[in-house]
Motif scaffolding. Structure first.
Motif: not given
Length: 62
Positions: A1-24
């Motif tokens: 998996m390339s760096t761009q693929d990883i960053k894309s997956e991270i962005r998708k995941s960040l859209d689905r986590v609660p705000d408190q988890v985002l702060r962590d």
């Protein structure tokens, strides 16, 4: 998996986590920015050992 693929997956995941988890996650990333690669790798290896050998660690703690 390339760096761009990883960053894309991270962005998708960040859209689905609660705000408190985002702060962590943000705090974790800020701490990781200032750590040498060796220390990050050591922490990752330790986390893997703990996950794989929970029973052994529990016995050693007794």
């Amino acid at each position: 998996m390339s760096t761009q693929d990883i960053k894309s997956e991270i962005r998708k995941s960040l859209d689905r986590v609660p705000d408190q988890v985002l702060r962590d996650i943000l705090e974790y990333l800020r701490q990781a920015e200032n750590q040498p690669l060796e220390r990050i790798q050591l922490a990752r290896h330790l986390r893997e050992i703990i996950a794989e050998d929970t029973e052994l660690l529990a016995r050693l703690a007794k």
